[in-house]
Design a protein around this motif. Sequence first.
Motif, PDB file in Angstrom:
ATOM      1  N   UNK A 396       0.929  -1.177   0.058  1.00 16.49           N
ATOM      2  CA  UNK A 396      -0.012   0.093  -0.153  1.00 16.49           C
ATOM      3  C   UNK A 396       0.740   1.211   0.001  1.00 16.49           C
ATOM      4  N   UNK A 397       1.906   1.064   0.578  1.00 15.21           N
ATOM      5  CA  UNK A 397       3.086   2.237   0.512  1.00 15.21           C
ATOM      6  C   UNK A 397       3.751   2.564  -0.667  1.00 15.21           C
ATOM      7  N   UNK A 398       3.609   1.827  -1.501  1.00  7.97           N
ATOM      8  CA  UNK A 398       4.454   1.643  -2.906  1.00  7.97           C
ATOM      9  C   UNK A 398       5.839   1.168  -2.617  1.00  7.97           C
ATOM     10  N   UNK A 399       6.161   0.130  -1.651  1.00  5.50           N
ATOM     11  CA  UNK A 399       7.426  -0.358  -1.749  1.00  5.50           C
ATOM     12  C   UNK A 399       7.363  -1.734  -2.031  1.00  5.50           C
ATOM     13  N   UNK A 400       7.070  -2.185  -3.382  1.00  4.28           N
ATOM     14  CA  UNK A 400       7.218  -3.728  -3.742  1.00  4.28           C
ATOM     15  C   UNK A 400       8.242  -4.579  -3.561  1.00  4.28           C
ATOM     16  N   UNK A 401       9.329  -3.795  -3.358  1.00  2.00           N
ATOM     17  CA  UNK A 401      10.516  -4.996  -3.126  1.00  2.00           C
ATOM     18  C   UNK A 401      10.370  -5.533  -1.553  1.00  2.00           C
ATOM     19  N   UNK A 402       9.880  -4.348  -0.666  1.00  2.00           N
ATOM     20  CA  UNK A 402       9.738  -4.983   0.874  1.00  2.00           C
ATOM     21  C   UNK A 402       8.292  -5.902   0.915  1.00  2.00           C
ATOM     22  N   UNK A 403       7.227  -5.778   0.240  1.00  2.00           N
ATOM     23  CA  UNK A 403       6.217  -6.707   0.244  1.00  2.00           C
ATOM     24  C   UNK A 403       6.596  -7.925  -0.489  1.00  2.00           C
ATOM     25  N   UNK A 404       7.423  -7.868  -1.576  1.00  2.00           N
ATOM     26  CA  UNK A 404       7.788  -9.292  -2.098  1.00  2.00           C
ATOM     27  C   UNK A 404       8.565  -9.970  -1.192  1.00  2.00           C
ATOM     28  N   UNK A 405       9.598  -9.328  -0.466  1.00  2.00           N
ATOM     29  CA  UNK A 405      10.492  -9.910   0.638  1.00  2.00           C
ATOM     30  C   UNK A 405       9.838 -10.649   1.779  1.00  2.00           C
ATOM     31  N   UNK A 412       5.287 -21.758   3.875  1.00  2.00           N
ATOM     32  CA  UNK A 412       4.028 -22.580   3.534  1.00  2.00           C
ATOM     33  C   UNK A 412       3.044 -22.325   2.588  1.00  2.00           C
ATOM     34  N   UNK A 413       3.188 -20.829   1.883  1.00  2.00           N
ATOM     35  CA  UNK A 413       2.093 -20.548   1.094  1.00  2.00           C
ATOM     36  C   UNK A 413       3.015 -20.261  -0.306  1.00  2.00           C
ATOM     37  N   UNK A 414       4.243 -20.347  -0.254  1.00  2.00           N
ATOM     38  CA  UNK A 414       4.920 -19.935  -1.836  1.00  2.00           C
ATOM     39  C   UNK A 414       4.422 -20.580  -2.775  1.00  2.00           C
ATOM     40  N   UNK A 415       3.794 -21.950  -2.685  1.00  2.00           N
ATOM     41  CA  UNK A 415       3.437 -22.511  -3.860  1.00  2.00           C
ATOM     42  C   UNK A 415       1.792 -22.193  -4.270  1.00  2.00           C
ATOM     43  N   UNK A 416       1.065 -21.635  -3.439  1.00  2.00           N
ATOM     44  CA  UNK A 416      -0.201 -21.232  -3.579  1.00  2.00           C
ATOM     45  C   UNK A 416      -0.531 -20.355  -4.678  1.00  2.00           C
ATOM     46  N   UNK A 417      -1.469 -20.638  -5.423  1.00  2.00           N
ATOM     47  CA  UNK A 417      -1.600 -19.687  -6.808  1.00  2.00           C
ATOM     48  C   UNK A 417      -1.798 -18.244  -6.384  1.00  2.00           C
ATOM     49  N   UNK A 418      -2.570 -17.905  -5.382  1.00  2.00           N
ATOM     50  CA  UNK A 418      -2.777 -16.582  -5.158  1.00  2.00           C
ATOM     51  C   UNK A 418      -1.506 -15.812  -4.604  1.00  2.00           C
ATOM     52  N   UNK A 419      -0.525 -16.705  -3.908  1.00  2.00           N
ATOM     53  CA  UNK A 419       0.951 -16.066  -3.387  1.00  2.00           C
ATOM     54  C   UNK A 419       1.623 -16.020  -4.657  1.00  2.00           C
ATOM     55  N   UNK A 420       1.625 -16.827  -5.544  1.00  2.00           N
ATOM     56  CA  UNK A 420       2.465 -16.650  -6.839  1.00  2.00           C
ATOM     57  C   UNK A 420       2.011 -15.590  -7.681  1.00  2.00           C
ATOM     58  N   UNK A 421       0.723 -15.412  -7.726  1.00  2.00           N
ATOM     59  CA  UNK A 421       0.157 -14.086  -8.781  1.00  2.00           C
ATOM     60  C   UNK A 421       0.686 -12.989  -7.997  1.00  2.00           C
ATOM     61  N   UNK A 422       0.467 -12.693  -6.626  1.00  2.00           N
ATOM     62  CA  UNK A 422       0.774 -11.548  -5.908  1.00  2.00           C
ATOM     63  C   UNK A 422       2.462 -11.182  -6.186  1.00  2.00           C
ATOM     64  N   UNK A 423       3.254 -12.394  -5.836  1.00  4.24           N
ATOM     65  CA  UNK A 423       4.699 -12.118  -5.919  1.00  4.24           C
ATOM     66  C   UNK A 423       5.115 -11.684  -7.272  1.00  4.24           C
ATOM     67  N   UNK A 424       4.558 -12.329  -8.526  1.00  9.43           N
ATOM     68  CA  UNK A 424       4.894 -11.892  -9.726  1.00  9.43           C
ATOM     69  C   UNK A 424       4.390 -10.452  -9.955  1.00  9.43           C
ATOM     70  N   UNK A 425       3.172 -10.087  -9.757  1.00  8.17           N
ATOM     71  CA  UNK A 425       2.776  -8.604  -9.887  1.00  8.17           C
ATOM     72  C   UNK A 425       3.826  -7.593  -9.050  1.00  8.17           C
ATOM     73  N   UNK A 439      10.115 -17.126  -9.506  1.00 10.70           N
ATOM     74  CA  UNK A 439       8.857 -17.660  -8.686  1.00 10.70           C
ATOM     75  C   UNK A 439       8.033 -18.367  -9.706  1.00 10.70           C
ATOM     76  N   UNK A 440       7.868 -17.927 -10.832  1.00  8.24           N
ATOM     77  CA  UNK A 440       6.692 -19.088 -11.763  1.00  8.24           C
ATOM     78  C   UNK A 440       7.642 -20.643 -11.655  1.00  8.24           C
ATOM     79  N   UNK A 441       8.761 -20.578 -11.891  1.00  4.55           N
ATOM     80  CA  UNK A 441       9.530 -21.749 -12.242  1.00  4.55           C
ATOM     81  C   UNK A 441       9.630 -22.567 -10.911  1.00  4.55           C
ATOM     82  N   UNK A 442       9.754 -21.865  -9.635  1.00  3.22           N
ATOM     83  CA  UNK A 442       9.897 -22.646  -8.670  1.00  3.22           C
ATOM     84  C   UNK A 442       8.458 -23.181  -8.131  1.00  3.22           C
ATOM     85  N   UNK A 443       7.379 -22.448  -8.556  1.00  2.00           N
ATOM     86  CA  UNK A 443       5.916 -22.847  -8.238  1.00  2.00           C
ATOM     87  C   UNK A 443       5.639 -23.975  -9.266  1.00  2.00           C
TER      88      UNK A 443
END
Length: 664
Positions: A396-405, A412-425, A439-443
């Motif tokens: 929300x603050x415009x810090x995508x690097x910190x959000x992805x980190x 536990x949620x790295x492989x979930x489709x919602x998490x993958x989509x959020x990380x890619x975005x 991220x996509x290759x790992x999933x």
Amino acid sequence: MAPKPKPTPSQPPTPPPLEDLFTTLNKHIQSSAFSNAVKLTDQILAIAPGDEDALRCKVVALIKDDRFDDAISAIQSSRTPPDDFHFLKAYCLYKQNKLDEALESLQKHERNDETMLLESQILYRLGKMDACLHIYQKLQKSKIDMMEINSVAALVMAGRSSEVQGWLDSFRVKATSSFELAYNTACSLIERNKYTDAEQLLLSARRIGQESLMEDNWPDDDIENELSPIAVQLAYVQQLLGRKQDAIEAYVDIIKRDMADESSIAVAVNNLISLKGPKDVSDSLKKFDRLKEKETQSFRLAHGLELKLSAKEREAIYANRVLLLLHANRLDQARELVSALPDMFPESVVPVLLQAALLVRENKAGRAEEILAQFAGKFPEKSQVLYLARAQVAAAAGHPHIAADSLTKIPDIQHMPATVATLVSLKERASDVEGATAVLDSATKWWSNAMTEDNKLNIIMQEAASFKLKHGKEEDAAKLYEELVKSLGSIEALVGLITTVARLDVAKAELYEKQLKTLPGLKGIDVESLERTSGVKRVEGPSNVGVTEASEEGKNKTKTKKKRKRKPRYPKGFNPANPGPPPDPERWLPKRERSTFRPKRKDKRAAQVRGSQGAVVREKQDAGSSSSHSNPKSNQATTSKGATQSAVSEQTKPSSKSRKKSRN
């Protein structure tokens, strides 16, 4: 006269025998006159200071009279207290909510069923449910009243609701054997998301409770007070089932009648406020104020509620209070309450989340991210919630690097489709295309090795191929599409494969193109001739007849489609059957522009002439004649000019008057 003899000093009255005093003490205890019993024990101890029975009776009477501080003082006054005094002291400390001191005092007493039962109650109050259940398992063979009720309550609080039925079978009791057990079992069903079954069991618990308490000749008010937790829990089940209006009405009724115990009213107030949300914040804060300690200005729960409510319930009330203060923009009060919560709930992450919310409201998102990361390291077993909150704040603050980190630190949620989509975005927003690809290759690798029924490999591969094609990685995208075509044979994957391979190898794309099924109705069309044409041209003359006929047929077809008629929306209170007189068409015009407007006449008194009229007339005539003789052209000009000015003044007078009215 003989002197009077000196009076002999009066002898003190002899105290009654101890046997009579103990007999009277027994009568006071039997009649529950504990204050009189305490006074009598003081009398006995004055005669026999070392009498253990009298001291024990005094301590018990003080406990029965809810004078726990005096009971502890009486225990400490004994130089050689009996062994059972450690148990009595532990019970007093337990009633004062000094739980750690109570456990310490209890360890000095001999371990038996009585001490184990008190220890389980202390552990339950401390939230140590597993240790509490371990004691209940040891006491299972002993015949202790309400053991199965306490066991089920501890299982629910420990998050082990699935084991409730097994415990009931081990106790050889049914859930409906008492209304308390039915209530606790219904709570276990709520934890397992079986809301309909829980509602039915709660209704049974209310019926059983009414019948049993009426048989014991309880007053109606006491019955309602005793069954108030069931009423609150029924409203909560209605809330979970989506019947929010019914739940709100039930909560409001419980609060207004004020017939329930204070803990049930507190839960009802909290649930009602959570249902209402940020609507009418001031009213919600007033409802919370009835739960606070009267003597303090800052918000602290009343002492009775602190003892009766569980830590989870108290934490929910404080958290909702902070959120309401944030919505009401009372940041000073919110800051004061947030600073006190870590000491109240040292093992919880809720105070940290509330502190982060306060910082975000103060436009200090960077500081909130630091605090969440700091406490995530302190609570590794509870770090998932903290990292999720940090990711949300950073995004929300415009810090995508910190959000992805933050999201990558939740394995536990790295492989979930919602998490993958959020990380890619997020990585795409941060211009990290290689990271998004990783991220996509790992999933894809995780789901290809996963042995689950609900496998998401096809979805991940489809999105990965589309992403790689979008960013110019045609070869990698083609490989993914080929695997999808081989495994699924879907048309979408085949189309994606053809469009991707066409950029690399046209001949290979044509081979794949042959696998596409021909669409019906396209056999007689020459695709090559269509490609050579530059588009449809307008042809004038007789050749245009067929086109016009076709267009007319198309128009007729479109005309046959009926448009859905919508009912006209009338103003509130308007009856189309009896509309009344039509509105004035000039109702929106200013009054001076309406046809019915008439300007006010000039005051006739303003034209009255003072003094001799003849002299005034002669002066005007002389002035007019002299001016006309001197310059006839200028006279015409002034006459016309004066006429126009008078006309303008007559038109502007009403408008100036209306402006004055508008100012007033």
